[in-house]
Structures are given as structure tokens and as C-alpha cells.
Design a protein around this motif. Structure first.
Motif, mmCIF file in Angstrom:
data_model
loop_
_atom_site.group_PDB
_atom_site.id
_atom_site.type_symbol
_atom_site.label_atom_id
_atom_site.label_comp_id
_atom_site.label_asym_id
_atom_site.label_seq_id
_atom_site.Cartn_x
_atom_site.Cartn_y
_atom_site.Cartn_z
ATOM 1 N N GLU A 39 0.708 -1.647 0.290
ATOM 2 C CA GLU A 39 -0.238 0.043 -0.337
ATOM 3 C C GLU A 39 1.263 1.032 0.183
ATOM 4 O OE1 GLU A 39 -2.135 -0.425 3.654
ATOM 5 O OE2 GLU A 39 -3.818 -1.406 2.554
ATOM 6 N N ILE A 40 2.521 1.423 0.909
ATOM 7 C CA ILE A 40 2.865 2.179 0.733
ATOM 8 C C ILE A 40 3.820 3.150 -0.658
ATOM 9 C CG2 ILE A 40 4.894 2.904 2.303
ATOM 10 C CD1 ILE A 40 4.133 1.824 4.424
ATOM 11 N N ARG A 41 3.822 1.185 -0.842
ATOM 12 C CA ARG A 41 4.621 1.777 -2.447
ATOM 13 C C ARG A 41 4.112 2.194 -3.344
ATOM 14 N NH1 ARG A 41 5.125 -0.769 -6.792
ATOM 15 N NH2 ARG A 41 3.134 -2.511 -6.943
ATOM 16 N N ALA A 42 2.309 1.947 -3.423
ATOM 17 C CA ALA A 42 1.473 2.605 -4.387
ATOM 18 C C ALA A 42 0.960 3.635 -4.027
ATOM 19 C CB ALA A 42 0.267 1.525 -3.736
ATOM 20 N N ARG A 43 1.239 4.283 -2.606
ATOM 21 C CA ARG A 43 0.609 5.637 -2.793
ATOM 22 C C ARG A 43 2.196 5.817 -3.300
ATOM 23 N NH1 ARG A 43 -1.587 3.786 2.294
ATOM 24 N NH2 ARG A 43 0.760 4.212 3.626
ATOM 25 N N ASN A 44 2.978 5.642 -2.692
ATOM 26 C CA ASN A 44 4.479 6.455 -3.477
ATOM 27 C C ASN A 44 4.464 6.905 -4.848
ATOM 28 O OD1 ASN A 44 5.448 6.944 -0.645
ATOM 29 N ND2 ASN A 44 6.711 5.201 -0.688
ATOM 30 N N GLU A 45 3.575 5.631 -5.626
ATOM 31 C CA GLU A 45 4.485 5.466 -6.583
ATOM 32 C C GLU A 45 2.763 6.906 -7.385
ATOM 33 O OE1 GLU A 45 3.591 1.910 -8.547
ATOM 34 O OE2 GLU A 45 5.159 0.972 -8.235
ATOM 35 N N GLU A 47 2.833 9.758 -5.702
ATOM 36 C CA GLU A 47 2.474 10.769 -5.873
ATOM 37 C C GLU A 47 3.720 11.057 -6.593
ATOM 38 O OE1 GLU A 47 3.052 13.934 -3.799
ATOM 39 O OE2 GLU A 47 0.986 12.990 -4.172
ATOM 40 N N MET A 48 5.217 10.303 -6.685
ATOM 41 C CA MET A 48 6.141 10.312 -8.151
ATOM 42 C C MET A 48 5.341 10.999 -8.799
ATOM 43 S SD MET A 48 8.841 9.887 -6.232
ATOM 44 C CE MET A 48 10.307 10.380 -8.247
ATOM 45 N N ARG A 50 2.335 12.141 -9.510
ATOM 46 C CA ARG A 50 1.927 13.524 -9.706
ATOM 47 C C ARG A 50 3.165 14.196 -10.016
ATOM 48 N NH1 ARG A 50 1.625 17.221 -6.799
ATOM 49 N NH2 ARG A 50 2.908 16.772 -4.744
ATOM 50 N N ILE A 51 3.955 14.079 -9.358
ATOM 51 C CA ILE A 51 4.917 15.106 -9.187
ATOM 52 C C ILE A 51 5.749 15.127 -10.190
ATOM 53 C CG2 ILE A 51 7.587 15.214 -8.103
ATOM 54 C CD1 ILE A 51 7.012 14.725 -4.867
ATOM 55 N N ARG A 52 6.335 13.811 -10.701
ATOM 56 C CA ARG A 52 6.683 13.892 -12.028
ATOM 57 C C ARG A 52 6.036 14.726 -13.161
ATOM 58 N NH1 ARG A 52 6.343 8.848 -13.224
ATOM 59 N NH2 ARG A 52 8.286 8.544 -11.597
ATOM 60 N N TRP A 53 4.707 14.126 -13.683
ATOM 61 C CA TRP A 53 3.765 15.203 -14.416
ATOM 62 C C TRP A 53 3.692 16.512 -14.207
ATOM 63 C CZ3 TRP A 53 -0.442 17.841 -14.020
ATOM 64 C CH2 TRP A 53 -1.113 18.378 -14.927
ATOM 65 N N GLU A 54 3.807 17.156 -13.321
ATOM 66 C CA GLU A 54 3.647 18.414 -12.689
ATOM 67 C C GLU A 54 4.945 19.196 -12.933
ATOM 68 O OE1 GLU A 54 3.054 19.772 -8.155
ATOM 69 O OE2 GLU A 54 0.974 19.106 -8.907
ATOM 70 N N LYS A 55 5.974 18.630 -12.409
ATOM 71 C CA LYS A 55 7.266 18.939 -12.886
ATOM 72 C C LYS A 55 7.641 19.053 -14.727
ATOM 73 C CE LYS A 55 12.638 18.072 -12.245
ATOM 74 N NZ LYS A 55 12.752 18.505 -13.823
#
Length: 216
Positions: A39-45, A47-48, A50-55
């Protein structure tokens, strides 16, 4: 069966049951931990991603729109400052006077600047704006954006009419003042985007780096 045999058999059964319980718990706890880790890995992915798209969006806004326009604005400032230095004052045409009230040399200086620097510079900015409208910050087009287009396109139109002997009242200075708020908008938005870009880069450093070949 004697009492002693029954006692040993009971103890044996009890030990077997305890062993089974330990086995079950030994499986359940790692299983729950693995579920939590997944679950933590899925949330991190997520979030990553989202960050990748925004950047990626911010990188394009900086490199394709606000960065190039800001560079051209600086070029305009440098060349215009040199013209003012040549004229020996902080303005081009004195209040209450027109272009043809200037001396012949001053007319040549200003006309050369307008035709070779000001208008080409502004039209390059227009081309950048035209091709990157989808990159406007927060998809909100400010009023100064339209003011700049009106100023740049209007000046270009009048200048081309003058060159083609089309009757107009153009005297190498536009009736409207250059929208300085456009420069402010570009500068402040670029600084804001650079700050957001740096913050996103810091966020990516908080996530563990995937190891090649590691199980997901």
C-alpha cells in the motif's frame, strides 16, 4: 490407556496446537506487513507520478514560454537603454512633441531602433505566445497578456502600412504606451515557476530510489 499415557498424549496435542498457532501467526504477521508495504509503495508511486507530471509541465512552461519571453524582454531593455543613452535623456519624444519634432539624427536613431529591434523583438514574443498558449500558468490569461498583443500587433500593422505608403498617422511611436505590467507578469511568474520546480525536485529526493532487478 494409563493416566500417564493420557497426560503425555494431551501434552503432545497441546504442543502441536501451539506449533500450529505459531505457524499461523508467523505467516499472518509477515503477510500483513507485506500488504502494508504494498500500500505504501502504491501511494508513493502515485505521488511520484503526480510530481513527475507537474514537473514536466513546469519544465515546459519555463523552457518554452516564460523563459524565452523573459530573455527577449531583457534584450529589449538593453537595446532601449542604449538608445536613451544615445539620445542623452530618459525619454524618447518630449511631452507635447512628435517624432518629426526631433532632430534628424534623433529620428534616424529611433527609427532604426523601432524597425530593427523593437518590432522584431515584440513579434518574436508574439510567436512564442501564439505557439504556447496551452502553457499559460494555471490556464489563466491575464489582462496584460492581451494588452501586449494589442500593442505589438498594432505597432507592427502601422509600421508595415507606413512602409507600404498606406495613409495613416503613424510617427514611429504608438498611441498606446508599452504595457510594462506585462514585463512584471512574466518576471514574477517565471520566478514562481522556478521556485515550484525546485520544491518538486526536493520532494522527489524524499522517495527511495528503486534498485534495478528488485521485486516490486
Amino acid at each position: 490407556m494409563s493416566t500417564t499415557e493420557i497426560l503425555f498424549r494431551s501434552i503432545e496435542v497441546a504442543l502441536t496446537l501451539i506449533g500450529l498457532v505459531l505457524v499461523v501467526f508467523g505467516w499472518i504477521i509477515p503477510y500483513k506487513n507485506s500488504i502494508k508495504a504494498e500500500e505504501i509503495r502504491a501511494r508513493n508511486e502515485l505521488e511520484m507520478e503526480r510530481i513527475r507530471w507537474e514537473k514536466e509541465l513546469i519544465d515546459k512552461q519555463i523552457s518554452n514560454l516564460y523563459g524565452p519571453i523573459y530573455a527577449l524582454i531583457n534584450e529589449r531593455y538593453v537595446t532601449f537603454s542604449r538608445v536613451l543613452y544615445q539620445l542623452g535623456r530618459q525619454y524618447v519624444i518630449p511631452e507635447g512633441m512628435g517624432f518629426y519634432d526631433l532632430s534628424e539624427n534623433e529620428q534616424k536613431i529611433w527609427k532604426h531602433y523601432v524597425d530593427n529591434y523593437a518590432i522584431p523583438n515584440q513579434m518574436r514574443i508574439v510567436d512564442i505566445m501564439r505557439g504556447n498558449l496551452h502553457l499559460v500558468y494555471k490556464s489563466e490569461i491575464p489582462a496584460c497578456y492581451r494588452k501586449f498583443l494589442d500593442y505589438a500587433l498594432g505597432l507592427d500593422l502601422l509600421d508595415k502600412q507606413k512602409r507600404s505608403d498606406v495613409p495613416n498617422f503613424y510617427e514611429y511611436h504608438y498611441a498606446y504606451n508599452y504595457p510594462s505590467e506585462f514585463n512584471y507578469y512574466i518576471r514574477t511568474t517565471l520566478n514562481l515557476l522556478l521556485k515550484e520546480q525546485a520544491e518538486l525536485m526536493e520532494q522527489t529526493e524524499k522517495f527511495p530510489v528503486p534498485v534495478a532487478g528488485a521485486e516490486k
